[in-house]
Design an enzyme around this catalytic site. Structure first.
Site, short mmCIF file in Angstrom:
data_model
loop_
_atom_site.label_atom_id
_atom_site.label_comp_id
_atom_site.label_asym_id
_atom_site.label_seq_id
_atom_site.Cartn_x
_atom_site.Cartn_y
_atom_site.Cartn_z
N LYS A 110 0.83 -1.20 0.00
CA LYS A 110 0.00 0.00 0.00
C LYS A 110 0.87 1.26 0.00
O LYS A 110 0.72 2.15 -0.85
CB LYS A 110 -0.92 -0.01 1.22
CG LYS A 110 -1.95 1.10 1.21
CD LYS A 110 -2.67 1.23 2.54
CE LYS A 110 -3.27 -0.07 3.01
NZ LYS A 110 -4.58 -0.36 2.42
N ARG A 140 -3.16 2.70 8.50
CA ARG A 140 -3.48 1.41 7.87
C ARG A 140 -2.24 0.53 7.82
O ARG A 140 -1.12 1.02 7.75
CB ARG A 140 -3.95 1.61 6.42
CG ARG A 140 -5.19 2.46 6.28
CD ARG A 140 -5.43 2.76 4.81
NE ARG A 140 -6.26 3.92 4.63
CZ ARG A 140 -7.52 3.89 4.12
NH1 ARG A 140 -8.04 2.74 3.76
NH2 ARG A 140 -8.21 4.98 4.00
N GLY A 196 -7.79 -7.71 4.75
CA GLY A 196 -8.67 -7.90 5.90
C GLY A 196 -8.01 -8.62 7.06
O GLY A 196 -8.67 -8.93 8.04
N MET A 232 -5.27 -7.53 8.78
CA MET A 232 -4.74 -6.66 9.83
C MET A 232 -5.66 -5.45 10.01
O MET A 232 -6.64 -5.30 9.29
CB MET A 232 -3.32 -6.27 9.48
CG MET A 232 -2.39 -7.49 9.59
SD MET A 232 -0.71 -7.10 9.20
CE MET A 232 -0.86 -6.54 7.52
N ARG A 244 -3.40 -1.33 -6.82
CA ARG A 244 -2.65 -2.57 -6.73
C ARG A 244 -3.03 -3.45 -7.91
O ARG A 244 -4.06 -3.19 -8.56
CB ARG A 244 -2.94 -3.29 -5.41
CG ARG A 244 -4.40 -3.57 -5.20
CD ARG A 244 -4.60 -4.28 -3.87
NE ARG A 244 -6.02 -4.50 -3.64
CZ ARG A 244 -6.52 -5.08 -2.56
NH1 ARG A 244 -5.72 -5.47 -1.60
NH2 ARG A 244 -7.82 -5.25 -2.43
N HIS A 251 -16.38 -9.03 -0.77
CA HIS A 251 -15.46 -10.04 -0.24
C HIS A 251 -15.72 -11.40 -0.85
O HIS A 251 -14.80 -12.09 -1.31
CB HIS A 251 -15.62 -10.11 1.29
CG HIS A 251 -14.73 -11.12 1.93
ND1 HIS A 251 -15.13 -12.41 2.16
CD2 HIS A 251 -13.45 -11.02 2.35
CE1 HIS A 251 -14.14 -13.06 2.72
NE2 HIS A 251 -13.12 -12.24 2.85
N SER A 271 9.43 -44.14 -13.67
CA SER A 271 8.31 -43.22 -13.49
C SER A 271 8.01 -43.13 -12.00
O SER A 271 7.70 -44.14 -11.36
CB SER A 271 7.09 -43.72 -14.26
OG SER A 271 6.02 -42.84 -14.07
N GLY A 318 6.06 -42.86 -8.92
CA GLY A 318 4.68 -42.98 -8.46
C GLY A 318 4.60 -42.24 -7.13
O GLY A 318 4.74 -42.84 -6.07
N THR A 319 4.39 -40.95 -7.21
CA THR A 319 4.55 -40.14 -6.00
C THR A 319 3.38 -40.29 -5.03
O THR A 319 3.50 -39.88 -3.89
CB THR A 319 4.75 -38.66 -6.34
OG1 THR A 319 3.76 -38.26 -7.29
CG2 THR A 319 6.13 -38.44 -6.93
N CYS A 376 4.18 -39.94 -12.44
CA CYS A 376 2.80 -40.22 -12.81
C CYS A 376 1.87 -40.20 -11.59
O CYS A 376 0.75 -40.64 -11.67
CB CYS A 376 2.70 -41.56 -13.55
SG CYS A 376 3.16 -42.97 -12.57
N TYR A 391 9.44 -35.86 -18.24
CA TYR A 391 8.04 -35.51 -18.41
C TYR A 391 7.29 -35.61 -17.08
O TYR A 391 7.77 -36.24 -16.14
CB TYR A 391 7.36 -36.40 -19.46
CG TYR A 391 7.21 -37.84 -19.03
CD1 TYR A 391 6.10 -38.26 -18.29
CD2 TYR A 391 8.17 -38.79 -19.36
CE1 TYR A 391 5.97 -39.57 -17.89
CE2 TYR A 391 8.05 -40.11 -18.95
CZ TYR A 391 6.94 -40.50 -18.22
OH TYR A 391 6.81 -41.80 -17.80
#
Lengths: 955, 955
Positions: free
Chosen positions: B43, B113, B122, B124, B386, B502, B813, B815-816, B880, B900
């Site tokens: 600001k 402010r 909103g 603070m 802003r 809002h 690959s 596999g997470t 993947c 990839y």
């Protein structure tokens, strides 16, 4: 042949020209020696050593293990100059023996045997009496003056050669051995019962029939040229290195494929040339107790196979052993002399010679020897010597005695006992007070006391183990094929064979309780029963029996057992030496004051894991715990926990008092809450009545708490995060106990351990809360016990982030059970369906829950130690998974610098010894050798010699 | 004071003496500029920038964020020279405004402010009209000639100060705001309905009452000295940096605590001085569509709060927007002019000024601006500018337009769209054909189409989300306290407020469907119902409704939705630029030919995960699958599999054909077998009848297959090891399909992937078998399609041993999903009970199943990539798991060098854009800046500006 191939061949020829592939021995001289066992195999190397020592060894030669590797590398061919070297070796044997290989009137006969760097008993093939054909058999008749003997040799040779070299096995599972079938037919035709009743002509006819069968089945005639026979046998031995049994054995024993086998070709000597001949096996000390007494078995007029195959029950070598047997069998001295005189009385010269040789060998090798010998018309020949496998009790006794006899030093003594062997000394023994129904008595082959259901085959034993039934494998005799079944059984009972039978050797190696030669039992495999001879008592498969491997007694039903202690003076001496040497501290996992007492008596230097949830199950407490779980509010939980705190406090007082002055690591609540709710609907209903709540509410709660993968669910510190009051209550109980004891002058060292931490922040939050509670209790109690707050490292992420987590931890303790489960993605509870396949296909070298997966889990641990200590120098780190009692894992823990291992109380002595081994191995790796004598190290003996399952039917 | 403290103080004084802590601005000059936003907060920095640009900004000064850090570091104190600098700043404001702070006849009033480096709307606190007391209020009356206005300002000030600075909040959950209570009492006493009906005397009385309440509650009198008021307000703003809402917000948005907030003290200007005054919010382009049109809302005779709080529905800035609204509401032009004339017609001068300023600002910042303005007696003042948050459609349109307008370049345009935002463009839209019951129409605030149960509070929305119910949060208006509930809801419906309320801002930021200002609905919170005005229709909590966020329509019940496409020309342009830039390939996870088609249409460059087990569930196949599972023999399984092969082959033909020329990674069978058996006893019985087997057998089978922790159980390649025939059948189907297509001239690139590998040997064994089957099929089919064999890396051990495993793999690959579960020891299915606590307590920065746990799982991945490529240079590696579509995870995958990512088809565009972002961020990290203009970068704008939930009730 293209140029590449020619070049390759020339290179190989050039390289191999410089090599010696054949090492001769005999007549007091040898090219080789014991330390060359990596090149000659154990058998060949020790024969060379004995020849050099001037002991009576039939002359022979050993083709090296390098030839074996060459054979596999270059498509089953030999180095070009091998044949010349073999010819030269053969000449020497002929010269020493004064006989000629293939000679029609004075033929030399040979044995061809395998021999790897370490003993692989019964895994590879052997051919005896090689060199016989329709001509040379007449020469053997001339030499021996005994046509029946000569044709029996010839018959044995063709049968063995057909089996081993030409591969004539049964063609289907139901077909019997084809040679045995011909023998049975012959017996039937001749209306005789025993092999011994065959005449020379019968045996000659059998030879022809065997050869006919071989020709018919294999399509080629039986080779009559002795040289063809020799090369066929050599090739068969090399091929046997890769037979299925040998490959499996190597995998189980971690023997590299590249080691290869040697081939020892040796002049035949005969223990079956008449009643002045004998063959036997002797041990320089008692392999069961370790007592310094020559002992062993022999048979008159027999070949080596007959002793070990358990077909005839052999006689004892010493008079004292023979008399003990008579006493056991209730046999008079006259009867004994008649039925099984000792070698000491029947062939006293031979006995004296043997005794002297045994002494020479033991002094030379500084270890107990297992000797094969043959006496041919009174001439004693040594056929093999090797380090003897022995029971744990014997291993300890011998090691300590030999230090007192100045044969070895303390460090060597420590290495002589494999830590895992100590387990045998810790085996349960039968409760002396319990009522017992004795049904038979056999030979005490391997100590311990076990009960189980009777099974009659190795397959049944394996199947039972899969369903976790405890079984006793009951067999007439065992063979190498039975190894897996023996391993699966709780104990082994055989009705034939002696202390050196396959069953006895293998059981001892496995540390498994065994009773052998229990001849009063008659097994009927078809009916799946055995009968106690002379009684009506018949037991069936599935019936319960109990064995006492220390007395040889067999009981009907289950006899209660009680825990033994390692209290012999020699054990104490050995453990004292080990404790002096080791760097790793050894703690125990103990949840109860009783466990803590036992642990301390076994030498535990603290408790590494005290699981508090076990306390929640005791007595009425479970009600309060369930009340806590069912509470829907924090207040409700706190109210229930307030009932539990005083009970836990009392537990902690007992445990901390029992471990006065020693650290006690207390793990806060870990399991998911649903484990505390009843599992069946009926029990749930009862609980509802007890708690005066609607059963529907309990059902709902159970459903809410249900987890798909509880191991990865809402447990451990996650409960501590979501229900702070649980840990607060536990910490209150711990600290109140600690304060109370401190006030009464008792030093307590509680270590509060948070389970299942994966993120630093978890530990930070909980540490703050725990420290707060501790401070409050300390302030209110007016005592200041020392305490620390640390964490388990059991989630892979915790190991990966150990540097961060260390900032919030006073100590780490690797929880390798869960760390293994998560790192390998493997639920221990569910892996049973595929773990056997995984071990048998070599995916897991061993069960990763038994011995640490060093490459995966181990790597994580090693890096976590480094990371943790980089942030917090000198961070105390231990392990409290079950691996803490596994010798290989203990060694690893030593190597990565842990401060302590913690294991079940009964494994504390094992861990203590393993920790000492780790120091010695590290010193050796760094170039310091604890060995006093070269020979002891170089004989290829495995320390303690007792970890290999063993049999020697074909050595 | 001890010496240490003294030294510390001296040091602080010395250091701070050199520092500038206060930056003034106003009258065409400023000490600061936009690029100092890290020091001044967004600001303050932008006010300085606007002042420098010569725009009409009320003069003021900004206290830096460094003072905030000082304040927290040194126990809520300030640098000693701060007060002098503030005094100097105040002098300047007084000079520019020609008024004196605290002066009795010509007082200067101030706003105080907060302003952090990034907007924390909103979160603070703010104080307006500061400087009023019983004396200065008379000065204000003199200045304004309006006693009622002056006392209303005074009333607002005391109320706001009492709340924000003195902490007068409701004392219990049930108590209403104590000031509002006094106001209500006053209204009742005066028998009036609206605040506007209060007289100046009423307001004066309220001020006294408020002060009385404050004195009573806080024990200290209200501060009348304006300087005390000022320092109290500055301290309150700094304190608000650490209030609970702000701390939570920072954690959610990953904003470091050390950033701190600035405090901007500015001369007050008034939009509520009469009907020639106004206050409003303007956007330089349409934030919903991106159209290049100034727009926004304003209110006559109001203060800023009144616009954004949604208490009065504001008027439109432009005539076109006003007319559109009238059209929507069925309002005549006369009525419209009467009820809500546009700023353009009501205050044409002001409008033209605003338009010119908007143009200046957008050109200056090269991005869409969100502007606050106030017109005081015709004088336009800028209170804030802003970067505007916008919908995804607008973000794309603006970014592409601005490239065409030469405001930014392509790379900047790419960075302007947050990849996650694209999700909005991929949101479902209502099925145009479906029958619908329209019940109301509001403002289209955030696009998408969702259905859910009505809930009336944020708490209810959160609670519903925990049980996975889909809900629509229905509120009169929303406030920052509702953020969690809004996040938990599927969609938001409010009955008040405009496009800048809002609710609208936050929903757009969250990419959540929202309809706002739907005034025809009357909510009764107490009854938990809403009524459609003028009808009998009442809907209750729990009733289903559907929102269309693109039209503002509200429907009763559930309306079916259909998938949209990203097909606007601007989207296509942006994606083309992104594709040109990115290095990572993007594939899709697709199991069906239809999924494959969709994936390709979204730009997928292959399939990274085709799960074959899903094919097993289709139609009648499940019967054959169950037959296979129930078979007790290999033969039985093979027979059942033979039925499945042709069906799977047909699937593979369709999928491979759809992905012609692109790689298709096919994962072999993965789930535990028990997943295919019916779960209920009734279904099991039916199956038994169908298969003509006794139901008991099925019960047994189910019990045998039951697993305690199925995730870590008998699944993946473990099934391949124990039941080789399953993988052999699947590979046969794959290769037959590949051969058939190859023969007909279609290029196929199947990649056969083995799941759950942990040990190299597993892959070696399976690779050998798979290659053998492939070779057989190829030989029999006369076609030679390319194929490769690789493995998932999803077990932590596989990552640790990637160097070894790489030797047997053509590709990896990650596999997470499983890798995360195992590395964190966290079952996704079971973590719901504690995950919320874990996120709220900051243990997980975010859900590790949504965005990769970079420290733990990421570290494993990075080291696996290095290890794998060290052994096999150029090893193809992808991901993947579901993380493949998460922008932060995509960036990580780029950084560690993956080839990839593969994600669900609908996330492919997100991943494509994220991959381009990754390249640009990497370039920036390496010192190359894609920005054309300094200001665009330095304004602290978050690219695309749309990822922060937002509201600006107190900006």
């Amino acid at each position: 042949m293209d140029t590449d191939t020619q070049n390759g061949l020339q290179k190989r020829q050039k390289r191999s020209r410089r090599k010696r592939y054949v090492y001769s021995f005999g007549a007091g001289q040898a090219d080789g020696r014991a330390s060359l066992n990596w090149l000659l195999g154990g058998k060949g190397a020790n024969l060379a050593e004995m020849a050099e020592l001037g002991l009576p060894v039939p002359p022979g030669m050993t083709v090296t293990t390098e030839v074996c590797n060459y054979y596999y590398t270059y498509g089953h061919t030999y180095p070009p100059e091998l044949s010349q070297q073999v010819r030269t070796g053969l000449r020497r044997i002929e010269k020493i023996m004064g006989r000629r290989f293939g000679h029609a009137t004075n033929p030399l006969l040979l044995s061809v045997r395998s021999g790897a760097r370490v003993s692989m008993p019964g895994m590879m093939d052997t051919v005896l009496n090689l060199g016989l054909n329709d001509k040379t058999v007449h020469g053997l008749i001339q030499q021996s003056g005994n046509p029946r003997f000569a044709y029996d040799c010839y018959r044995r040779f063709v049968q063995m050669y057909g089996d081993v070299v030409l591969g004539l096995k049964p063609q289907s599972k139901t077909e019997r051995d084809p040679f045995e079938r011909i023998i049975e037919e012959k017996k039937a035709a001749r209306e005789i019962e025993h092999d011994t009743q065959f005449t020379a002509e019968d045996l000659q006819a059998l030879v022809s029939a065997f050869k006919g069968l071989i020709h018919e089945r294999s399509g080629i005639p039986f080779p009559d040229d002795p040289h063809d026979q020799l090369w066929g046998a050599v090739g068969a031995v090399f091929s046997s290195w890769n037979n299925a049994r040998a490959v499996t054995y190597r995998r189980l024993e971690n023997i590299p494929d590249e080691w290869g086998t040697g081939v020892t070709v040796q002049a035949m000597v005969f223990g079956n040339l008449g009643d002045d001949c004998a063959t036997g096996v002797a041990f320089t000390r008692d392999l069961s107790t370790g007592a310094n007494e020559l002992n062993g078995d022999f048979l008159i007029n027999a070949q080596g196979e007959d002793v070990v195959a358990g077909i005839r029950t052999p006689q004892q070598i010493t008079l004292s052993a023979s008399r003990l047997r008579a006493q056991r069998e209730g046999c008079s001295e006259e009867e004994r002399k008649e039925r099984y005189p000792a070698l000491e009385e029947q062939m006293p010269d031979c006995f004296e010679q043997l005794k002297a040789i045994a002494h020479t060998l033991e002094a030379h090798y500084s270890d107990v020897q297992d000797i094969e010998f043959t006496s041919e018309h009174g001439q004693l020949w040594m056929l093999q010597t090797r380090t003897a496998k022995r029971t744990a009790a014997a291993a300890v006794q011998v090691a300590v005695d030999m230090v007192y006899e100045s044969l070895i030093n303390e460090e060597q003594a420590i290495l002589r006992v494999a830590p895992a062997q100590l387990d045998q000394l810790l085996h349960p023994i039968l409760d002396p007070e319990a009522p017992k129904e004795l049904i038979a008595r056999g030979l005490p082959a391997s100590p311990g006391a076990v009960s189980g259901e009777v099974v009659f085959s190795a397959e049944d034993a394996e199947a039972a183990a899969q369903t976790e039934r405890q079984v006793i494998l009951v067999r007439i005799e065992t063979s190498p094929e039975d190894i897996n079944g023996m391993n699966a059984a709780e104990g082994i009972l055989t009705t034939r064979g002696g202390a050196s039978s396959h069953a006895a050797l293998v059981s001892r190696g496995m540390g498994k309780c065994a009773v052998v030669g229990c001849e009063s039992l008659e097994i009927d495999y078809a009916q799946q029963t055995f009968q106690v001879r002379g009684t009506d008592l018949i037991l069936r498969a599935g019936d319960l029996i109990t064995l006492d491997g220390s007395t040889g007694e067999v009981f009907r039903g289950r006899v209660p057992t009680s825990a033994p202690r390692m209290e012999s003076p020699s054990s104490k001496a050995l453990m004292t030496w080990a404790d002096r040497l080791r760097r790793l501290r050894v703690r125990a996992n103990a949840d109860t004051p009783r466990d803590a007492q036992v642990a301390r008596s076994f030498g535990a230097e603290g408790i590494g894991l005290c699981r508090t949830e076990h306390m929640f199950f005791e007595g009425d407490r479970i009600d309060a715990v369930r009340e806590m779980i069912l509470a829907d509010t924090t207040i409700g939980r706190i109210r229930a926990l307030e009932k539990i705190v005083p009970m836990q406090k009392a537990d902690f007082i007992s445990i901390l008092r029992a471990m006065e002055g020693l650290p006690v690591t207390i793990r806060l609540f870990d399991p998911p809450l649903h484990e505390f709710l009843p599992q069946t609907d009926k029990d749930l209903e009862e609980l509802a009545n007890k708690l005066h709540v609607p059963v529907a509410r309990l059902h709902t709660k159970r459903n809410v708490l249900y987890e798909l993968n509880p191991m990865l669910g809402h447990r451990g510190c996650r409960l501590g995060i979501t229900f702070p009051e649980i840990y607060e209550a536990q910490v209150t109980a711990i600290m109140e106990a600690a304060c109370e004891l401190t006030r009464s002058g008792i030093t307590v060292l509680p270590e509060i351990m948070v389970p299942l931490v994966g993120h630093k922040r978890e530990l930070e939050i909980l540490r703050k809360r725990i420290a707060h509670v501790c401070a409050e209790v300390i302030a209110s109690q007016g005592a200041t016990p020392q305490y620390s707050i640390g964490t388990m490292i059991e989630v892979p992420r915790a190991a990966l982030r150990a540097d961060h987590i260390a900032a919030a931890a006073d100590f780490f303790s690797f929880g390798t059970n869960d760390l293994t489960q998560m790192t390998l993605g493997l639920s221990r509870d569910d892996s049973g369906k595929f773990l056997p396949d995984y071990v048998s296909q070599g995916i897991f070298p061993q069960d990763p829950f038994g011995s640490l997966d060093l490459d995966g889990v181990g790597e994580l641990m090693a890096s976590a130690v480094k990371k943790g200590r980089a942030v917090r120098e000198g961070l105390k780190i231990g392990i409290c998974g079950e691996h803490g009692g596994d010798p290989a894992s203990v060694e690893f823990c030593h190597n990565i610098g842990l401060d302590y291992v913690s294991c079940s109380p009964y494994r504390v002595p094992i861990a203590r010894l393993a920790a000492a081994h780790a120091v010695l191995k590290e010193q050796m790796a760094n170039g310091r050798r604890p060995a006093r004598k070269e020979s002891a190290k170089s004989s290829g003996a495995i320390p303690g010699g007792g970890v290999n399952p063993s049999g020697f039917s074909q050595r």
